[in-house]
Scaffold this active site. Structure first.
Site, short mmCIF file in Angstrom:
data_model
loop_
_atom_site.label_atom_id
_atom_site.label_comp_id
_atom_site.label_asym_id
_atom_site.label_seq_id
_atom_site.Cartn_x
_atom_site.Cartn_y
_atom_site.Cartn_z
N SER A 44 40.32 34.72 40.30
CA SER A 44 39.14 34.34 41.07
C SER A 44 38.38 33.17 40.46
CB SER A 44 38.20 35.53 41.24
OG SER A 44 37.60 35.88 40.01
N LYS A 99 32.01 35.73 37.24
CA LYS A 99 31.84 34.71 38.28
C LYS A 99 30.87 33.66 37.77
CE LYS A 99 34.05 37.46 41.23
NZ LYS A 99 35.46 37.22 41.62
#
Length: 276
Positions: A44, A99
């Site tokens: 990701s 993230k």
């Protein structure tokens, strides 16, 4: 062995044992309050971080959380836009996610044709970020996107204000999907019947937010389960900031079944790489 030699040997053994105990305690304190190792499990954050990267996370910078309590140590700094953060996944806090923070408390976030805007200003794509999927047009609603029943999708999102502690938000059928999970997570019972929202069993038209929130996205924008899909990130779930990659190899190769292949997959060029 004489009695004197036996006594000396026992003394040395005890000293070694004490040293090991102290070292273990010190290592535990460092892991809880200062720095911890983290392994990148998915793609990701590619190409900024790769699956199989091992990195150190600075837990001290945002104020480490004292185990089994809601108390945090004083923070050395605040979470800023662009920081790569490790946090407990709000939908399953047994999982840790990593993230990039793209918007902080009080910010107005919008994505238009894949271009991120914060407070009306365009934000450059991170250096190694990428798009690997098909672009979605405006108004093409995605049922997986937060909040439910909106017209948002991964490439066209918002505008959406990121809640800040002390914000007073309206409670009605239009805002219910936006704030109901946040309010429930802050410890309240929330429900809706017709046009009326009930908070802890009492009809309410407004709610005062109790925590600061953030919006997190993966640099691999088309392959990231991030805030676009599950909503706002509470400040209390943030664990620390990514610092440096200390080891990296191919996670798909087995050290036991293919030791030569595993060792040959070591990414030496990533060792010591600063995360940004």
């Amino acid at each position: 062995m004489s009695a004197e030699q036996e006594k000396t040997a026992k003394k040395h053994s005890r000293e070694w044992f004490d040293a090991l105990v102290i070292a273990a305690i010190f290592a535990t304190i460092l892991r809880i309050f200062v720095v911890e190792s983290y392994r990148i499990p998915t793609g990701s954050m590619e190409r900024t971080l790769l699956a199989g990267d091992f990195l150190f996370v600075n837990k001290y910078v945002y104020g480490a959380k004292v185990p089994f309590t809601d108390f945090r140590l004083p923070a050395a700094d605040t979470v800023e836009r662009g920081d790569i953060i490790v946090f407990k996944f709000p939908k399953d806090r047994s999982l840790n996610y990593i993230k990039r923070c793209v918007a902080t408390s009080g910010d107005l976030l919008e994505i238009r044709d894949r271009q991120l805007f914060v407070n009306g200003k365009s934000v450059a794509l991170p250096e190694h970020a990428q798009f690997i999927g098909q672009k979605m047009p405006p108004g093409a609603a995605d049922f997986q996107i937060f909040p439910r029943f909106s017209t948002f999708n991964k490439d066209n999102y918002g505008p959406l204000r990121i809640p800040a502690k002390g914000d007073v938000v309206e409670l009605n059928p239009r805002t219910y999907q936006l704030y109901s999970a946040l309010i429930a997570d802050e410890g309240h019972d929330i429900s809706i019947s017709g046009d009326q929202v009930y908070l802890d069993g009492v009809p309410k038209r407004q709610y005062t937010v109790e925590d600061n929130y953030y919006f997190a996205m993966g640099d691999n924008r088309d392959n990231s389960l991030d805030s676009r899909y599950w909503g706002f990130l509470p400040e209390r779930d943030i664990l620390g900031e990514a610092m440096v990659v200390y080891w990296s190899w191919d996670p798909d190769r087995s050290l036991f079944l293919d030791p030569a292949g595993k060792l040959s997959s070591i990414r030496w060029h990533r060792t010591g790489m600063t995360v940004h």
